[in-house]
Design an enzyme around this catalytic site. Structure first.
Site, mmCIF file in Angstrom:
data_model
loop_
_atom_site.group_PDB
_atom_site.id
_atom_site.type_symbol
_atom_site.label_atom_id
_atom_site.label_comp_id
_atom_site.label_asym_id
_atom_site.label_seq_id
_atom_site.Cartn_x
_atom_site.Cartn_y
_atom_site.Cartn_z
ATOM 1 N N CYS A 2 0.725 -1.064 0.557
ATOM 2 C CA CYS A 2 -0.289 -0.008 0.106
ATOM 3 C C CYS A 2 0.669 1.505 0.059
ATOM 4 C CB CYS A 2 -0.883 0.219 0.851
ATOM 5 S SG CYS A 2 -1.743 -1.274 1.309
ATOM 6 N N ARG A 27 3.139 1.478 -6.744
ATOM 7 C CA ARG A 27 2.905 0.391 -6.028
ATOM 8 C C ARG A 27 1.661 -0.710 -6.347
ATOM 9 N NH1 ARG A 27 5.998 2.010 -1.616
ATOM 10 N NH2 ARG A 27 5.179 0.190 -0.168
ATOM 11 N N TRP A 75 -3.362 -1.844 -1.625
ATOM 12 C CA TRP A 75 -3.498 -3.441 -1.894
ATOM 13 C C TRP A 75 -4.359 -4.393 -1.811
ATOM 14 C CZ3 TRP A 75 -1.559 -8.076 -1.521
ATOM 15 C CH2 TRP A 75 -1.510 -8.950 -3.102
ATOM 16 N N ASN A 101 0.246 -0.362 6.220
ATOM 17 C CA ASN A 101 0.023 -0.639 5.371
ATOM 18 C C ASN A 101 0.609 -2.306 5.644
ATOM 19 O OD1 ASN A 101 1.846 -1.677 2.798
ATOM 20 N ND2 ASN A 101 3.526 -0.294 2.544
ATOM 21 N N GLY A 102 0.379 -3.237 4.798
ATOM 22 C CA GLY A 102 0.695 -4.306 6.203
ATOM 23 C C GLY A 102 0.086 -5.856 6.316
ATOM 24 N N GLU A 488 12.012 -13.876 -17.460
ATOM 25 C CA GLU A 488 12.040 -12.842 -17.544
ATOM 26 C C GLU A 488 11.075 -12.101 -19.081
ATOM 27 O OE1 GLU A 488 11.865 -9.259 -16.367
ATOM 28 O OE2 GLU A 488 11.884 -10.819 -15.195
ATOM 29 N N LYS A 492 7.403 -11.042 -17.711
ATOM 30 C CA LYS A 492 6.431 -9.731 -18.346
ATOM 31 C C LYS A 492 5.846 -9.150 -19.341
ATOM 32 C CE LYS A 492 8.905 -7.005 -16.233
ATOM 33 N NZ LYS A 492 9.851 -7.973 -15.653
ATOM 34 N N GLU A 495 2.699 -9.829 -16.668
ATOM 35 C CA GLU A 495 2.371 -9.292 -15.720
ATOM 36 C C GLU A 495 1.776 -7.733 -16.563
ATOM 37 O OE1 GLU A 495 6.461 -8.221 -12.822
ATOM 38 O OE2 GLU A 495 6.613 -8.218 -14.851
ATOM 39 N N HIS A 511 9.541 -32.688 -23.664
ATOM 40 C CA HIS A 511 9.182 -32.991 -22.534
ATOM 41 C C HIS A 511 8.221 -32.692 -22.025
ATOM 42 C CE1 HIS A 511 13.546 -35.558 -21.945
ATOM 43 N NE2 HIS A 511 14.003 -34.241 -22.838
ATOM 44 N N LYS A 610 4.259 -2.952 -6.501
ATOM 45 C CA LYS A 610 5.231 -3.258 -7.196
ATOM 46 C C LYS A 610 6.764 -3.034 -6.155
ATOM 47 C CE LYS A 610 9.488 -1.052 -9.361
ATOM 48 N NZ LYS A 610 9.710 -2.247 -10.678
#
Length: 615
Positions: A2, A27, A75, A101-102, A488, A492, A495, A511, A610
């Protein structure tokens, strides 16, 4: 995860808090809210959605005057994203208002106890439980707000960065931290509170970063009082001089922060090795490494702990550390590391990698490694972050603020730091020839110009993105140190475009994943010049024979793969071990353009944050 903003001083708080919330949008969040004290009462407005939705809702709905206020972007953890669960939250009396936040892990048992005492709750959040616990302590213990916060926080389990005030004492904000970041900006008879320094950088360059289990009482006209939450002991706060500037956190003419940060990579890679890499002299100087070099040289193994993109950077490091320095390396998801009772000894070196320096899982892994006696080395981007303080030593990447939620320049600068460490160790150990060492130093110094050259191929990548933007699945393949780049690249795309994508070692395609390949499956193959080149060509032929659509990342001038692939993205000739620094660039651009064409919120993808400050 948050975002927290607060202000107390001589200015109007509303524009400072609102602009601060916009600065913290990177964030990731699902709702936003503001509480202001207008001289008579608390004015509060909150809503599901973005800060722009909050701004629209506030207009005409509440007074925006007052020089005390707090704001929040949420969040969601406890309770769905809606207006009621959004922050700030009142205590039952309406006297206290809090942002958080938490996560409070034992909120349910506390809530049940408070219900027995007559408290009622309007939201599903753990935060409303916390503010009522503080009020209950304040009332029953007959103590001031600061003391009530201290007593209450000693009863909770979890992580938090909180800011709250009492409408009956509007000259004071109380803040506290455990696990989630919190910065206090110090101005001229004014104070700022935020998750990082970006909301107040134009007002002051002086900031205090609270350590875990510290709280502060902020009053106008007085010095900040910082105390330990556990025992109420006084702490002498260290005032940091901020290096951040306003230009770094603005888009600079780019449509999105992500695109700006992709294009910043030539300069930030150079900033990362500037003053550290002296190629002509054959010298690598890393201040955080020099005094502890024997820890690395004598290590039985190196364990790299990280999450997400930083984990992929760690995988690249595994290849180069073992190849050059001949030190065994294990790369661990920080989120799994401490839960499997890992074997760690005093002869292990643990490298913790995090862009933000606040990643909760990585911090937990650091704590465990230190308890077991390992030497812990941090690699992060944010100066003064928790990881930089909790590790024994480390190196900053100097990438500058990364605002886009999907990490780009953090990845390449982390690899740059790891490459320098691996080369330095290899030189000292004598596991690399002097000729090869000097060649790699000069090649590393040339990477920024090669990234610039790769960025010039963007127009071709836009055309490829247009062709494949409606695909529902992608497969990314790579071998050797480009296998992590495939991971990666897939991450991307997932996301920011919300298209399903998977990364695999190219040889593993047979496989299982080969069953997915047909004319509708685009396959991105990293096929640059390497020891694996012929093998990758064989993999491409296997895809081609099953009608898969091939998008190949190739070295300039390549002819073999060009004839097999449907589309190519070129990168300059680079030594194999350094290719991840250039092969990742076209994959970043491909993901970006597909996401833009699909109308996605590139800088703030849904459900993501973030800085992941809860486990």
């Amino acid at each position: 995860m948050c975002g927290i903003v607060g202000y107390i001083g001589k200015r109007e708080a509303y524009p400072i808090i609102l602009n601060g919330l916009k600065r913290l949008e990177y964030r990731g969040y699902d709702s936003a809210g503001i509480a202001l004290y207008d001289g008579t009462d608390i004015q509060l407005c909150k809503t599901k959605g973005k800060v722009a939705d909050l701004e629209s809702k506030i207009n005409g709905a509440m007074s925006s005057s007052g020089s005390l206020g707090i704001g929040h972007t949420r969040w969601a953890t406890h309770g769905v994203p809606n207006d009621i669960n959004s922050h700030p939250h009142y205590s039952q009396s309406g006297d206290l208002v809090i942002i958080h936040n938490g996560i409070i892990e034992n909120y349910a048992s506390i809530k049940q106890e408070l219900i027995k005492r007559g408290y009622t709750f309007v939201s599903d959040t753990d935060t409303e439980v916390l503010v009522n616990l503080i009020e209950d302590v304040k009332k029953n213990e007959q103590v001031k707000l600061g003391k009530a916060v201290q007593i209450a926080l000693n009863q909770v389990v979890g992580a938090y960065a909180i800011a709250l005030f009492d409408k009956n004492k509007p000259d004071e904000i109380v803040v506290a931290k455990l696990g989630s970041p919190l910065a206090i900006g110090i101005g001229d008879d004014e104070f700022f509170v935020a998750s990082d320094a970006s909301p107040f950088i134009e007002f002051t360059n002086n900031a205090i970063y609270l350590e875990d289990e510290e709280m502060a009482i902020i009053r106008r006209g007085r010095d900040i009082k910082v105390r330990k939450i556990k025992d109420d002991s006084i702490v002498a706060p260290y005032v940091h001089e901020l290096q951040l500037n306003l230009e770094q956190i603005e888009k600079g003419g780019f449509d999105h922060f992500m695109l700006k940060e992709i294009y910043e990579q030539p300069s930030v890679i150079k900033d990362t090795y500037r003053g550290r890499l002296l190629a002509d002299e054959g010298i690598i100087k890393l201040g955080g490494l020099e005094d502890y070099i024997q820890k690395f040289i004598n290590a039985d193994r190196i364990i790299i702990v990280a999450c997400g993109t930083s984990w992929h950077a760690g995988l690249v490091a595994e290849y180069i550390f073992e190849d050059w320095a001949r030190i065994p390396v294990e790369v661990e998801y920080a989120s799994e590391f401490r839960y499997r009772n890992p074997i760690i000894t005093e002869k292990d070196v643990v490298i913790a990698i995090s862009q933000s320096g606040e990643t909760a899982d990585t911090l937990a892994a650091i704590k465990l490694a230190k308890e077991k006696g390992a030497f812990v080395y941090g690699i992060c981007n944010v100066v003064g972050s928790t990881i930089s303080r909790e590790t024994h030593s480390g190196t900053y990447t100097h990438a500058g603020p990364e605002i886009g939620v999907a990490s780009t320049k953090a990845f390449t600068t982390q690899i740059t730091v790891l490459t320098m460490i691996a080369l330095k160790l290899a030189k000292i150990k004598g596991t690399i020839s002097h000729r090869n060492y000097m060649l790699l130093l000069r090649e590393l110094e040339m990477i920024p110009s090669k990234v610039e050259e790769t960025l010039k191929t963007d127009a071709n990548i836009v055309k490829i993105a247009e062709i494949f933007k409606d695909a529902r699945n992608f497969l990314y393949l790579g071998r050797g140190c480009n296998f992590p780049v495939a991971l990666e690249g897939a991450l991307k795309l997932k996301e920011i475009s919300y298209i399903h994508a998977e990364g695999y070692p190219a040889a593993e395609m047979k496989h299982g994943p080969i069953a997915l390949i047909d004319e509708h499956m685009p396959v991105v193959v990293i096929a640059v010049n390497s020891n694996h080149y012929e093998k990758v060509v064989s993999n491409i032929q296997e895809i081609k024979s099953r009608a898969g659509k091939i998008i190949a990342v190739v070295t300039e001038g390549d002819t073999t793969v060009r004839e097999l692939a449907d589309y190519i993205m070129e990168v300059p000739l680079t030594p194999e071990s350094l290719t991840p620094l250039v092969t990742t660039i076209p994959l970043q651009l491909l993901s970006y353009h597909i996401a833009v064409m699909l109308g996605r919120n590139v800088d703030q993808p849904r459900n993501l944050a973030k800085s992941v400050t809860v486990e």
